[in-house]
Design a protein around this motif. Sequence first.
Motif, mmCIF file in Angstrom:
data_model
loop_
_atom_site.group_PDB
_atom_site.id
_atom_site.type_symbol
_atom_site.label_atom_id
_atom_site.label_comp_id
_atom_site.label_asym_id
_atom_site.label_seq_id
_atom_site.Cartn_x
_atom_site.Cartn_y
_atom_site.Cartn_z
ATOM 1 N N ILE A 1 48.585 46.398 43.309
ATOM 2 C CA ILE A 1 48.236 46.146 41.922
ATOM 3 C C ILE A 1 46.729 45.946 41.844
ATOM 4 O O ILE A 1 46.083 45.544 42.816
ATOM 5 C CB ILE A 1 48.995 44.938 41.347
ATOM 6 C CG1 ILE A 1 48.658 43.658 42.109
ATOM 7 C CG2 ILE A 1 50.492 45.201 41.397
ATOM 8 C CD1 ILE A 1 49.296 42.422 41.520
ATOM 9 N N LEU A 2 46.185 46.220 40.681
ATOM 10 C CA LEU A 2 44.742 46.187 40.529
ATOM 11 C C LEU A 2 44.142 44.832 40.870
ATOM 12 O O LEU A 2 43.059 44.758 41.457
ATOM 13 C CB LEU A 2 44.349 46.592 39.110
ATOM 14 C CG LEU A 2 44.545 48.066 38.761
ATOM 15 C CD1 LEU A 2 44.215 48.298 37.297
ATOM 16 C CD2 LEU A 2 43.695 48.949 39.660
ATOM 17 N N SER A 3 44.839 43.768 40.519
ATOM 18 C CA SER A 3 44.306 42.436 40.754
ATOM 19 C C SER A 3 44.220 42.082 42.231
ATOM 20 O O SER A 3 43.492 41.161 42.602
ATOM 21 C CB SER A 3 45.141 41.389 40.016
ATOM 22 O OG SER A 3 46.469 41.367 40.498
ATOM 23 N N GLN A 4 44.940 42.787 43.063
ATOM 24 C CA GLN A 4 44.947 42.517 44.490
ATOM 25 C C GLN A 4 44.247 43.594 45.307
ATOM 26 O O GLN A 4 44.133 43.470 46.527
ATOM 27 C CB GLN A 4 46.382 42.358 45.002
ATOM 28 C CG GLN A 4 47.121 41.174 44.407
ATOM 29 C CD GLN A 4 48.514 41.006 44.992
ATOM 30 O OE1 GLN A 4 48.926 41.759 45.878
ATOM 31 N NE2 GLN A 4 49.235 40.015 44.505
ATOM 32 N N MET A 5 43.773 44.603 44.654
ATOM 33 C CA MET A 5 43.226 45.760 45.346
ATOM 34 C C MET A 5 42.038 45.413 46.227
ATOM 35 O O MET A 5 41.815 46.042 47.261
ATOM 36 C CB MET A 5 42.823 46.817 44.323
ATOM 37 C CG MET A 5 42.318 48.114 44.911
ATOM 38 S SD MET A 5 41.888 49.274 43.607
ATOM 39 C CE MET A 5 40.620 48.329 42.741
ATOM 40 N N ARG A 6 41.269 44.425 45.832
ATOM 41 C CA ARG A 6 40.083 44.039 46.588
ATOM 42 C C ARG A 6 40.370 42.978 47.641
ATOM 43 O O ARG A 6 39.450 42.539 48.341
ATOM 44 C CB ARG A 6 38.988 43.548 45.635
ATOM 45 C CG ARG A 6 38.445 44.653 44.738
ATOM 46 C CD ARG A 6 37.525 44.105 43.668
ATOM 47 N NE ARG A 6 36.923 45.176 42.884
ATOM 48 C CZ ARG A 6 37.528 45.807 41.888
ATOM 49 N NH1 ARG A 6 38.773 45.476 41.557
ATOM 50 N NH2 ARG A 6 36.907 46.772 41.229
ATOM 51 N N SER A 7 41.627 42.601 47.772
ATOM 52 C CA SER A 7 42.027 41.599 48.745
ATOM 53 C C SER A 7 42.548 42.253 50.011
ATOM 54 O O SER A 7 43.309 43.223 49.959
ATOM 55 C CB SER A 7 43.104 40.690 48.156
ATOM 56 O OG SER A 7 43.652 39.849 49.149
ATOM 57 N N ARG A 8 42.173 41.716 51.135
ATOM 58 C CA ARG A 8 42.653 42.256 52.398
ATOM 59 C C ARG A 8 44.161 42.131 52.545
ATOM 60 O O ARG A 8 44.775 42.896 53.289
ATOM 61 C CB ARG A 8 41.952 41.574 53.577
ATOM 62 C CG ARG A 8 42.212 40.093 53.680
ATOM 63 C CD ARG A 8 41.432 39.497 54.829
ATOM 64 N NE ARG A 8 41.684 38.066 54.966
ATOM 65 C CZ ARG A 8 41.159 37.308 55.905
ATOM 66 N NH1 ARG A 8 40.340 37.832 56.804
ATOM 67 N NH2 ARG A 8 41.445 36.016 55.947
ATOM 68 N N ASP A 9 44.754 41.170 51.820
ATOM 69 C CA ASP A 9 46.189 40.965 51.899
ATOM 70 C C ASP A 9 46.980 42.116 51.299
ATOM 71 O O ASP A 9 48.188 42.226 51.527
ATOM 72 C CB ASP A 9 46.584 39.666 51.190
ATOM 73 C CG ASP A 9 46.063 38.437 51.893
ATOM 74 O OD1 ASP A 9 45.899 37.399 51.223
ATOM 75 O OD2 ASP A 9 45.819 38.507 53.112
ATOM 76 N N ALA A 10 46.343 42.955 50.532
ATOM 77 C CA ALA A 10 47.026 44.072 49.904
ATOM 78 C C ALA A 10 47.278 45.227 50.860
ATOM 79 O O ALA A 10 48.038 46.137 50.531
ATOM 80 C CB ALA A 10 46.226 44.575 48.704
ATOM 81 N N TYR A 11 46.669 45.169 52.007
ATOM 82 C CA TYR A 11 46.706 46.310 52.908
ATOM 83 C C TYR A 11 47.532 46.037 54.153
ATOM 84 O O TYR A 11 47.408 44.991 54.790
ATOM 85 C CB TYR A 11 45.279 46.741 53.261
ATOM 86 C CG TYR A 11 44.552 47.127 52.008
ATOM 87 C CD1 TYR A 11 44.721 48.392 51.463
ATOM 88 C CD2 TYR A 11 43.765 46.208 51.331
ATOM 89 C CE1 TYR A 11 44.105 48.737 50.272
ATOM 90 C CE2 TYR A 11 43.148 46.543 50.140
ATOM 91 C CZ TYR A 11 43.326 47.804 49.614
ATOM 92 O OH TYR A 11 42.725 48.147 48.427
#
Length: 127
Positions: A104-114
């Motif tokens: 999701i866009l709100s998490q895209m910049r978080s390392r946890d999204a990957y």
Amino acid sequence: QIQLVESGGGSVQAGGSLRLSCEASGRTSGSALMGWFRQAPGREREFVAVITWIGANTWYADSVKGRFTISRDNAKKTVYLQMNSLKPEDTALYYCVAPRGRPILSQMRSRDAYDYWGQGTQVTVSS
């Protein structure tokens, strides 16, 4: 499972350029994007840029916007990071990243999204 292999790192002088590559293999069809994080010694891993496979939508960290360009070659399952006007503060281990699906866009910049990370390629910029 997706395997990510980065290449293209090296040592350059400030103001120079470098292009990183990341080749993906394995089950990549469900992954909507790929991108880059970086980690300097003693610092947290930080978001750099991502690009979607469909539409080639891009997002950049403010610190690199205007200097770095992310692109992709769908046929080669490869993403690139063209880095221009490099600064010493760009020195870091650069990681290629991919999610299992669609962050999701709100998490895209978080390392946890990957979910998938490459081994990293070192970029060193000297003054």
